[in-house]
Design an enzyme around this catalytic site. Structure first.
Site, PDB file in Angstrom:
ATOM      1  NE  ARG A 148     -59.227  15.573  16.656  1.00  0.00           N
ATOM      2  CZ  ARG A 148     -59.691  16.172  15.218  1.00  0.00           C
ATOM      3  NH1 ARG A 148     -60.085  16.038  13.664  1.00  0.00           N
ATOM      4  NH2 ARG A 148     -60.195  17.759  14.770  1.00  0.00           N
ATOM      5  CG  PHE A 155     -65.098  12.874  12.119  1.00  0.00           C
ATOM      6  CD1 PHE A 155     -63.997  12.068  12.845  1.00  0.00           C
ATOM      7  CD2 PHE A 155     -64.717  13.351  10.810  1.00  0.00           C
ATOM      8  CE1 PHE A 155     -62.863  13.358  12.698  1.00  0.00           C
ATOM      9  CE2 PHE A 155     -63.771  14.259  10.171  1.00  0.00           C
ATOM     10  CZ  PHE A 155     -62.787  14.524  11.163  1.00  0.00           C
ATOM     11  CB  THR A 156     -65.199  17.580  13.452  1.00  0.00           C
ATOM     12  OG1 THR A 156     -64.420  16.932  12.328  1.00  0.00           O
ATOM     13  CG2 THR A 156     -64.541  17.421  14.295  1.00  0.00           C
ATOM     14  CE  LYS A 203     -58.890  11.590   6.522  1.00  0.00           C
ATOM     15  NZ  LYS A 203     -59.644  12.143   5.838  1.00  0.00           N
ATOM     16  CE1 TYR A 237     -66.985  20.804 -15.438  1.00  0.00           C
ATOM     17  CE2 TYR A 237     -69.228  19.610 -16.578  1.00  0.00           C
ATOM     18  CZ  TYR A 237     -68.724  20.581 -15.685  1.00  0.00           C
ATOM     19  OH  TYR A 237     -69.390  21.505 -14.581  1.00  0.00           O
ATOM     20  CG  PHE A 282     -61.306  20.949  15.217  1.00  0.00           C
ATOM     21  CD1 PHE A 282     -62.318  20.969  15.573  1.00  0.00           C
ATOM     22  CD2 PHE A 282     -60.459  20.994  14.394  1.00  0.00           C
ATOM     23  CE1 PHE A 282     -62.911  20.477  13.920  1.00  0.00           C
ATOM     24  CE2 PHE A 282     -60.918  20.457  12.995  1.00  0.00           C
ATOM     25  CZ  PHE A 282     -62.809  20.401  13.047  1.00  0.00           C
ATOM     26  CG  ASP A 311     -66.695   8.000   7.646  1.00  0.00           C
ATOM     27  OD1 ASP A 311     -65.380   7.621   6.844  1.00  0.00           O
ATOM     28  OD2 ASP A 311     -66.401   9.062   8.801  1.00  0.00           O
TER      29      ASP A 311
HETATM   30  N1  F0G Z   1     -64.494  10.908   8.384  1.00  0.00           N
HETATM   31  C1  F0G Z   1     -63.703  10.648   9.227  1.00  0.00           C
HETATM   32  C2  F0G Z   1     -63.131   9.299   9.802  1.00  0.00           C
HETATM   33  C3  F0G Z   1     -62.450  11.536   9.268  1.00  0.00           C
HETATM   34  O1  F0G Z   1     -61.195  11.005   9.886  1.00  0.00           O
HETATM   35  C4  F0G Z   1     -62.333  12.104   8.176  1.00  0.00           C
HETATM   36  C5  F0G Z   1     -61.579  13.571   8.291  1.00  0.00           C
HETATM   37  C6  F0G Z   1     -63.903  12.818   7.017  1.00  0.00           C
HETATM   38  C7  F0G Z   1     -64.515  11.726   8.009  1.00  0.00           C
HETATM   39  C8  F0G Z   1     -63.992  14.064   6.387  1.00  0.00           C
HETATM   40  O2  F0G Z   1     -62.640  13.567   5.413  1.00  0.00           O
HETATM   41  O3  F0G Z   1     -60.553  15.551   5.886  1.00  0.00           O
HETATM   42  O4  F0G Z   1     -61.885  14.730   3.480  1.00  0.00           O
HETATM   43  O5  F0G Z   1     -63.398  15.860   4.193  1.00  0.00           O
HETATM   44  N2  F0G Z   1     -60.537  13.481   8.753  1.00  0.00           N
HETATM   45  C9  F0G Z   1     -59.123  14.629   8.699  1.00  0.00           C
HETATM   46  C10 F0G Z   1     -58.440  13.965   9.941  1.00  0.00           C
HETATM   47  C11 F0G Z   1     -59.599  15.597   8.692  1.00  0.00           C
HETATM   48  O6  F0G Z   1     -57.507  14.600  10.297  1.00  0.00           O
HETATM   49  O7  F0G Z   1     -58.999  12.821  11.139  1.00  0.00           O
HETATM   50  P1  F0G Z   1     -61.515  14.844   4.528  1.00  0.00           P
END
Ligand code: F0G
Length: 461
Positions: free
Chosen positions: A385, A127-128, A261, A75, A452, A218
């Site tokens: 997108r 970014f979303t 990624k 832990y 989305f 990021d």
């Molecule tokens: N920043 C970027 C540029 C991303 O592409 C993503 C995730 C995140 C942050 C968030 O990271 O998913 O680990 O919480 N992108 C995925 C995509 C979901 O399909 O582009 P996460």
């Protein structure tokens, strides 16, 4: 006879395979109806080639799998945490590490710590999840990416660059005290996987430093960004990906990272920081939302996989093959006259749905419609997108109408072969030939946050 060109090949061979299958057209129709014409709601069993995302979908190396067996599932104080911390310090150069379950966990924590209600966060396109966490903390996001980023046809080599005049004007308007940090993505996902140059990032650093504003990176695709710098930026050709990644990070005060990624892991993420006070606050908050500060929602074995993946992600031979495969698909589509975002990005090929389906107005969600049509044609799963992803205006409740209405064919790392890319390209070609028959969509269910992921649609025709 001289050979016209010498090909490169992937720097690995395949040890384990996972069967995939192409279902019949009638099954695909039933599946997409069941999914409300949203590819996020398909079952992966019903998908043939899955280009929904490059997130968490990479194939791990034998070293990573071996590392999984060395998981120390304590832990507190797991040995894998210290391995990960050392990898981040060595490869990215930040002093402090907070593990999180994935990227958005890190975004949540940094947003809560640095943003006060009414603050303005400038960034090179939204970014979303990043923007949502900034908004939930009371902030407002302002896009300061260069205008070329919003033009799919512009071949600017660094469409992720910041418009410095725009940033300066924002600082003049709101005052540095209202701008806790500038949010810099490398690469810019929503623009089509487009890079920011070192020269531009250095200028951002200089400008923000004058005003005492932090820069938070990021770093999700920072190695892919480094590849474009190595290929395109003057004076960078002789440098390794590892060197460029480290310099990129050195121009910022910290990073949020989705290890799903570039870092070649199936789950994981982190927040890395240089400022001790911010770190201490983050180390406290992570306990509330993610887990103890030495695991942050990850199993020990996952931290090990991320540590090894980070190392592999900055190997020149890896990144050349990774981006090379994306370029292979993109070049093929381009040669056939299919409208795609140019230059071809780092993690996927982005179809320009407005140019692809000119008969559909934006209110009919052309990118969502195109992703569904592609699935129906061949079982290839892509992601919208465009308008659906862009959501609604925070103040007016109106739908945002982004200039970019895209379908992303995201390529998982080390997963598919060149033959898979051929099949994908041919399917896109066939849908393009029959594009007049693709119907628009109407939204029949809309969730409140990040719509989305779970929205449902019906065809209009
Ligand atoms: N920043 C970027 C540029 C991303 O592409 C993503 C995730 C995140 C942050 C968030 O990271 O998913 O680990 O919480 N992108 C995925 C995509 C979901 O399909 O582009 P996460």
């Amino acid at each position: 006879m001289p050979i016209p060109r010498r090909s490169w090949a992937e720097p690995f061979k395949i040890k384990v395979v996972e069967p995939v299958r192409l279902t019949a057209p009638g099954q695909r129709l039933a599946a997409i109806r069941e999914a409300g014409y949203n590819t996020f709601l398909l079952r992966s069993e019903d998908v043939y080639i899955d280009l929904l995302t490059d997130s968490g979908t990479s194939a791990m190396s034998d070293r990573q799998w071996a590392g999984m067996m060395l998981g120390d599932e304590a832990y507190a104080g797991s040995r894998n945490f210290y391995r990960l911390e050392a990898a981040v310090q060595r490869l990215y150069g930040y002093r402090y590490l907070i593990p999180t379950h994935q990227g958005r966990g890190a975004e949540h924590i940094i947003s809560r710590i640095l943003i006060k209600p009414g603050d303005v966060i400038a960034g090179n396109m939204y970014f979303t999840t990043t923007r949502l966490h900034q908004e939930l903390a009371g902030g407002r996001f302002e896009d300061v990416v260069i205008p070329e980023a919003h033009d799919p046809a512009s071949e600017h080599p660094f469409k992720g660059n910041v418009d410095l005049e725009k940033l300066e004007a924002l600082i003049a308007r709101h005052g540095a005290a209202r701008m806790p940090y500038v949010s810099i993505a490398a690469t810019v996902n929503m623009a089509g996987g487009q890079p920011i140059s070192l020269e531009n990032l250095r200028a951002v650093r200089k400008l923000t430093a004058r005003h005492g504003i932090r820069v938070i990176l990021d770093a999700t695709r920072v190695a892919e960004n480094a590849y474009f710098i190595q290929q395109r930026e003057a004076g960078q050709q002789g440098r390794s990906i590892a060197e460029i990644v480290k310099e990129t990070c050195s121009l910022t005060d910290g990073c949020t990272m989705s290890a799903k990624k570039d870092a070649l892991a199936n789950i994981g993420g982190f927040l890395a920081l240089n400022d001790e006070t911010v770190f201490e606050e983050a180390r406290n908050l992570v306990v509330v939302y993610e887990g103890l500060h030495t695991y942050g929602g990850m199993a020990g074995r996952d931290m090990e996989a991320v540590a090894i993946g980070l190392e592999e992600s900055v190997e020149d031979s890896h990144i050349r093959a990774r981006v090379g495969q994306v370029l292979y698909l993109g070049e093929k589509l381009r040669a056939w006259g299919i409208p795609i975002v140019l230059p071809i990005g780092g993690h996927g090929v982005f179809l320009d749905a407005r140019a692809f389906l000119p008969h559909l107005p934006q209110e009919q969600y052309p990118a969502q419609a195109l992703a569904a049509a592609l699935y129906l044609d061949s079982g290839v799963r892509a992601m919208e997108r465009g308008t659906v992803s862009a959501g609604r205006n925070q103040d007016t409740g109106e739908e945002n109408r982004p200039k970019l209405e895209l379908v992303r064919l995201a390529i998982p790392r080390r997963v598919y072969t060149q033959a898979h890319m051929d099949v994908v390209a041919e399917s896109v070609f066939c849908v393009h030939e029959e594009r007049q028959r693709v119907p628009g969509l109407k939204m029949v269910y809309e969730p409140r946050y990040l719509r989305f992921f779970q929205a449902r649609f019906e065809p209009l025709a």
